[in-house]
Design an enzyme around this catalytic site. Structure first.
Site, PDB file in Angstrom:
ATOM      1  N   ASP A   1     -11.327  -8.432   7.069  1.00 42.44           N
ATOM      2  CA  ASP A   1     -12.706  -8.401   6.554  1.00 42.44           C
ATOM      3  C   ASP A   1     -13.303  -9.801   6.668  1.00 42.44           C
ATOM      4  O   ASP A   1     -14.456  -9.969   7.061  1.00 42.44           O
ATOM      5  CB  ASP A   1     -12.738  -7.956   5.079  1.00 42.44           C
TER       6      ASP A   1
ATOM      7  N   ASP B   1      -5.378  -6.598   5.829  1.00 42.01           N
ATOM      8  CA  ASP B   1      -6.580  -5.911   5.336  1.00 42.01           C
ATOM      9  C   ASP B   1      -7.620  -6.950   4.913  1.00 42.01           C
ATOM     10  O   ASP B   1      -8.784  -6.896   5.305  1.00 42.01           O
ATOM     11  CB  ASP B   1      -6.176  -5.008   4.152  1.00 42.01           C
TER      12      ASP B   1
ATOM     13  N   LYS C   1       3.353 -15.346   2.679  1.00 38.82           N
ATOM     14  CA  LYS C   1       3.254 -16.123   1.434  1.00 38.82           C
ATOM     15  C   LYS C   1       4.685 -16.438   1.002  1.00 38.82           C
ATOM     16  O   LYS C   1       5.142 -16.074  -0.085  1.00 38.82           O
ATOM     17  CB  LYS C   1       2.472 -15.312   0.382  1.00 38.82           C
TER      18      LYS C   1
ATOM     19  N   ASP D   1      -3.072 -18.013   2.110  1.00 39.21           N
ATOM     20  CA  ASP D   1      -4.221 -18.693   1.492  1.00 39.21           C
ATOM     21  C   ASP D   1      -4.770 -19.761   2.434  1.00 39.21           C
ATOM     22  O   ASP D   1      -5.976 -19.897   2.624  1.00 39.21           O
ATOM     23  CB  ASP D   1      -3.857 -19.263   0.106  1.00 39.21           C
TER      24      ASP D   1
ATOM     25  N   TYR E   1       0.821  -1.211   0.000  1.00 40.36           N
ATOM     26  CA  TYR E   1       0.000   0.000   0.000  1.00 40.36           C
ATOM     27  C   TYR E   1       0.857   1.263   0.000  1.00 40.36           C
ATOM     28  O   TYR E   1       0.384   2.333  -0.354  1.00 40.36           O
ATOM     29  CB  TYR E   1      -0.956   0.022   1.205  1.00 40.36           C
TER      30      TYR E   1
HETATM   31  C1  IPM Z   1      -9.192  -0.735   6.215  1.00 41.80           C
HETATM   32  C2  IPM Z   1      -9.642  -0.152   4.912  1.00 41.80           C
HETATM   33  C3  IPM Z   1      -8.551   0.745   4.349  1.00 41.80           C
HETATM   34  C4  IPM Z   1      -7.296  -0.088   4.203  1.00 41.80           C
HETATM   35  C5  IPM Z   1      -8.908   1.450   3.015  1.00 41.80           C
HETATM   36  C6  IPM Z   1     -10.141   2.303   3.169  1.00 41.80           C
HETATM   37  C7  IPM Z   1      -7.771   2.239   2.468  1.00 41.80           C
HETATM   38  O1  IPM Z   1      -9.985  -1.166   4.029  1.00 41.80           O
HETATM   39  O2  IPM Z   1      -8.896   0.035   7.141  1.00 41.80           O
HETATM   40  O3  IPM Z   1      -9.141  -1.958   6.329  1.00 41.80           O
HETATM   41  O4  IPM Z   1      -7.132  -0.770   3.196  1.00 41.80           O
HETATM   42  O5  IPM Z   1      -6.471  -0.072   5.106  1.00 41.80           O
HETATM   43 MG    MG Z   2     -10.014  -3.089   4.878  1.00 45.06          MG
END
Ligand code: IPM
Ligand code: MG
Length: 364
Positions: free
Chosen positions: A251, A247, A191, A223, A141
């Protein structure tokens, strides 16, 4: 007296942040603290107002505060802006970098009241309590990004993924310290079968491992980890991983808790910590009083714990959330078809959920 910089941002950010402030004010009243809140613009809201998603005044306010509470940033209307003006790359990532927040904690805890809210079977998720520690200021990133024209008339896009020993060491050490205070199991995710940066990651962990003989260390490919999180999440205590893997995995892991609306986060490592829900600005439900404020309220609890050393106060907020969920209060994202089994479910809007949390805080 503590100064808290408040950055509501975009979409549901402006709805959920006031609910977390209500919770913080209730804590202040209950425990006799004084919190001062100073609001600033970030993301699309800042771009619309002053032409940049991270105005210098906002950064100033954050830097001189004792902690920062953020809502969410972004929205479809900003997706076509030049990259450096988009809320993600123009504001959130630089804010994390400027504040030197290399360590992002995302606790995935299943609140007992939500056992039936997850799409995953109860027997798989019962008792889940995972702390994911995501490296937050390095990796893909933050690497150079560019495009070149190719001879065939197409384009070539490049994103550079870099990690140095130092960067890996500091986050992994931090994760070991956290694991020591928990169930003493650390899973390092990489990985290494494909990526050079992951091979350095794994080698670095393997060296540090010897300094923490009291913590059980395992290495897992990302993975495999994404599969294990759904197959048997209770095998995990602390997970430490690089920026992008963290990240994505968080989720996924949020669904173990019922909804991404339940996943708070703390970003620390610099002088001022940043606290924000792990979810985005949810433009589809913005402005409708439907968003779940609990991830933000739980982020406020993390703020109290990690920036102000207020463990008791943080626990009161967490207890309030536990009780309110046990009593059957839900925002829309926490409803599932099997959810009504036995208990009476009361669906609340964003503000009303904030109200019942405040009531609980005061009663506890
Ligand atoms: C998170 C979000 C952010 C990230 C985005 C909005 C840039 O997805 O905090 O997980 O990727 O860090
Ligand atoms: Mg995120």
């Amino acid at each position: 007296m503590y100064n808290i910089a408040v950055l509501p941002g975009d979409g549901i950010g402006v709805e959920i942040v006031p609910e977390a402030i209500k919770a913080l004010k209730a804590v202040a009243e209950k425990f006799g603290h004084e919190f001062k809140f100073e609001e600033a613009l970030i993301g699309g809201a800042a771009y619309d107002a002053v032409g940049h998603p991270l105005p210098p005044e906002t950064l100033e306010i954050c830097k001189k505060s004792d902690a920062v509470l953020l809502g969410a940033i972004g929205g479809p209307q900003y997706d076509e802006l030049p990259v450096h003006l988009r809320p993600e790359i123009g504001a959130l990532l630089p804010l994390r970098k400027e504040l030197a927040l290399f360590s992002n904690l995302r606790p995935c805890i299943l609140f007992p009241g939500l056992l039936q809210a997850s799409t995953i079977k109860e027997e798989v998720i019962q008792g889940v309590d995972i702390m994911v520690i995501r490296e937050l200021t390095g990796g893909l990133y933050f690497g150079d990004k560019y495009r070149e024209k190719t001879l065939d008339g197409g384009e070539k896009a490049t994103d550079i993924l870099t990690y140095s020993t130092d960067e890996i060491e500091r986050i992994v050490r931090f994760a070991y310290e956290v694991a020591r205070k928990r169930r003493k199991k650390l899973c390092s995710v990489d990985k290494a079968n494909v990526l050079e940066s992951s091979r350095l990651w794994r080698e670095t962990v393997s060296v540090l491992e010897k300094e923490y003989p009291d913590v059980e260390t395992i290495h897992m490919y990302v993975d495999n980890c994404s599969m294990q999180l759904i197959r048997d999440p209770r095998q995990f205590d602390v997970i430490v991983t690089e920026n992008m893997f963290g990240d994505i995995l968080t989720d996924e892991a949020s669904m173990l808790t019922g909804s991404i609306g339940m996943l708070p986060s703390a970003s620390i490592g610099g002088e001022v910590g940043l606290y924000e829900p792990s979810h985005g600005s949810a433009p589809d439900i913005a402005g409708q009083n439907k968003a779940n404020p609990l991830a933000t309220i739980l982020s406020a609890a993390m703020l109290l714990r990690y920036s102000f050393n207020m463990d008791k106060e943080a626990e009161v907020i967490e207890q309030a959330v536990t009780r309110v969920l046990e009593e059957g209060y839900r925002t829309g994202d926490l409803l599932s078809c099997s959810d009504s089994g036995g208990k009476e479910i009361k669906v609340l809007g964003t503000r009303e959920m904030g109200d019942v949390i405040v009531e609980k805080i005061m009663l506890l």
